[in-house]
Write a protein that holds these residues in place. Structure first.
Motif, PDB file in Angstrom:
ATOM      1  N   ARG A 151       2.335   7.242  10.049  1.00 17.42           N
ATOM      2  CA  ARG A 151       1.163   8.096  10.178  1.00 17.42           C
ATOM      3  C   ARG A 151       0.891   8.822  11.448  1.00 17.42           C
ATOM      4  NH1 ARG A 151      -0.756   3.991   6.771  1.00 17.42           N
ATOM      5  NH2 ARG A 151      -2.319   3.552   8.475  1.00 17.42           N
ATOM      6  N   SER A 166       4.294   1.904   8.088  1.00 19.00           N
ATOM      7  CA  SER A 166       3.440   2.993   7.611  1.00 19.00           C
ATOM      8  C   SER A 166       2.561   3.732   8.446  1.00 19.00           C
ATOM      9  CB  SER A 166       2.747   2.717   6.156  1.00 19.00           C
ATOM     10  OG  SER A 166       3.629   2.397   5.176  1.00 19.00           O
ATOM     11  N   SER A 167       1.776   2.287   9.337  1.00 23.18           N
ATOM     12  CA  SER A 167       0.717   3.192  10.113  1.00 23.18           C
ATOM     13  C   SER A 167       1.445   3.904  11.582  1.00 23.18           C
ATOM     14  CB  SER A 167      -0.185   2.037  10.637  1.00 23.18           C
ATOM     15  OG  SER A 167       0.341   0.968  11.293  1.00 23.18           O
ATOM     16  N   SER A 200       0.964  -1.349   0.179  1.00 25.14           N
ATOM     17  CA  SER A 200       0.135   0.113   0.112  1.00 25.14           C
ATOM     18  C   SER A 200       0.846   1.178  -0.020  1.00 25.14           C
ATOM     19  CB  SER A 200      -0.845   0.077   1.207  1.00 25.14           C
ATOM     20  OG  SER A 200      -1.599  -1.154   1.454  1.00 25.14           O
ATOM     21  N   ASP A 260       1.652   3.638   2.174  1.00 24.28           N
ATOM     22  CA  ASP A 260       1.022   4.675   2.602  1.00 24.28           C
ATOM     23  C   ASP A 260       1.489   5.286   3.948  1.00 24.28           C
ATOM     24  OD1 ASP A 260      -1.266   6.832   2.682  1.00 24.28           O
ATOM     25  OD2 ASP A 260      -2.524   5.261   4.023  1.00 24.28           O
ATOM     26  N   ARG A 298      -5.985   0.011  -3.393  1.00 22.79           N
ATOM     27  CA  ARG A 298      -6.548  -0.058  -2.031  1.00 22.79           C
ATOM     28  C   ARG A 298      -7.497   1.072  -1.429  1.00 22.79           C
ATOM     29  NH1 ARG A 298      -3.934  -3.746   1.834  1.00 22.79           N
ATOM     30  NH2 ARG A 298      -5.553  -5.051   1.618  1.00 22.79           N
ATOM     31  N   GLU A 299      -8.550   1.666  -2.537  1.00 24.41           N
ATOM     32  CA  GLU A 299      -8.933   2.828  -1.773  1.00 24.41           C
ATOM     33  C   GLU A 299     -10.031   2.265  -0.857  1.00 24.41           C
ATOM     34  OE1 GLU A 299      -9.695   4.971  -5.388  1.00 24.41           O
ATOM     35  OE2 GLU A 299      -7.958   6.135  -5.262  1.00 24.41           O
ATOM     36  N   LYS A 313      -9.302   0.994   1.628  1.00 27.05           N
ATOM     37  CA  LYS A 313      -8.753   1.178   3.114  1.00 27.05           C
ATOM     38  C   LYS A 313      -8.657   2.535   3.601  1.00 27.05           C
ATOM     39  CE  LYS A 313      -5.225  -1.208   4.745  1.00 27.05           C
ATOM     40  NZ  LYS A 313      -3.609  -1.558   4.649  1.00 27.05           N
ATOM     41  N   HIS A 314      -9.199   3.308   2.619  1.00 29.05           N
ATOM     42  CA  HIS A 314      -9.180   4.838   3.060  1.00 29.05           C
ATOM     43  C   HIS A 314      -7.532   5.307   3.232  1.00 29.05           C
ATOM     44  CE1 HIS A 314     -13.548   4.703   2.750  1.00 29.05           C
ATOM     45  NE2 HIS A 314     -13.787   3.604   3.562  1.00 29.05           N
ATOM     46  N   PRO A 315      -6.918   5.058   2.439  1.00 24.73           N
ATOM     47  CA  PRO A 315      -5.530   5.579   2.899  1.00 24.73           C
ATOM     48  C   PRO A 315      -5.227   6.948   3.063  1.00 24.73           C
ATOM     49  CG  PRO A 315      -5.577   5.088   0.338  1.00 24.73           C
ATOM     50  CD  PRO A 315      -7.047   4.744   1.124  1.00 24.73           C
ATOM     51  N   TRP A 374      -3.775   7.327  -4.041  1.00 22.56           N
ATOM     52  CA  TRP A 374      -3.044   6.279  -4.836  1.00 22.56           C
ATOM     53  C   TRP A 374      -2.116   7.208  -5.730  1.00 22.56           C
ATOM     54  CZ3 TRP A 374      -4.780   3.678 -10.014  1.00 22.56           C
ATOM     55  CH2 TRP A 374      -3.950   2.687 -10.331  1.00 22.56           C
ATOM     56  N   ARG A 428       0.653   8.287  -3.496  1.00 20.91           N
ATOM     57  CA  ARG A 428       1.584   7.188  -2.898  1.00 20.91           C
ATOM     58  C   ARG A 428       2.639   6.762  -4.134  1.00 20.91           C
ATOM     59  NH1 ARG A 428      -2.194   2.867  -1.822  1.00 20.91           N
ATOM     60  NH2 ARG A 428      -3.934   4.235  -2.445  1.00 20.91           N
TER      61      ARG A 428
END
Ligand code: PNS
Length: 161
Positions: A132, A128-129, A9, A11, A38-39, A41-43, A47, A50
């Motif tokens: 963020r 990535s999480s 992803s 992201d 992977r929209e 997943k509400h990145p 896209w 990224r």
């Protein structure tokens, strides 16, 4: 010519991802960093964002290219004529998910091999999480994310980062 696809992803793309890209690039002639849409997943990043960040972050690494993909990974791998899928394997937390994904992909495309790279221990708990979350909280990010990503996170969350 041996080609690997490194899907994710991204992201956003982190220094842990880049560590895997560099390791894969030593074994393969070409590494395609494949950014999944992977929209659902509400990145945090779109896209397009990224893809652009991954492209800028890998711009200095010869043999590496970045592309977006939507749909099944094995279809993308076949379309590219790639030899393998590459993923990073961190602590045990990744194992179940990665095993499930690798075996599902093998069921659909037995000729596609999945290869796991162990990232540097510096990045063992990096995701990535986490990046963020740290960005939201205004933490210093330069040991976790490449400069382009730090700048993009600053733009998203304001100068706190
Ligand atoms: O960085 P991520 O979110 O762990 O990456 C997961 C990704 C994008 C590699 C995976 O969800 C994927 O391959 N998605 C595409 C759809 C697909 O092929 N699914 C079947 C794999 S089990």
């Amino acid at each position: 010519m041996k080609v690997a696809v490194y899907p994710g992803s991204f992201d956003p793309i982190t220094l842990g991802h880049l560590d895997v890209v560099v390791r894969a690039n030593r074994l393969f002639d070409r590494v395609i960093v494949a950014v999944a849409k992977r929209e659902e997943k509400h990145p945090l990043f779109s896209w397009e964002e990224r893809i652009a960040l991954a492209r800028q972050a890998t711009a200095g690494i010869a043999g590496v290219m970045v592309e977006g993909f939507d749909g099944l990974l094995v279809d993308f791998v076949r379309a590219k004529g790639a030899d393998a899928v590459v993923r990073g394997l961190r602590a045990v937390m990744d194992f179940d998910y990665e095993f499930q994904m690798a075996l599902t992909n093998r069921k659909m495309a037995p000729e596609v091999e999945t290869i796991f790279f162990v990232p540097s221990e510096k990045f063992f708990y990096l995701s990535s999480s986490l990046v963020r979350e740290l960005a939201r909280a205004g933490a210093e990010l330069s040991c976790f994310a490449p400069p382009v990503v730090v700048a993009a996170l600053k733009k998203k969350f304001g100068e706190k980062v």
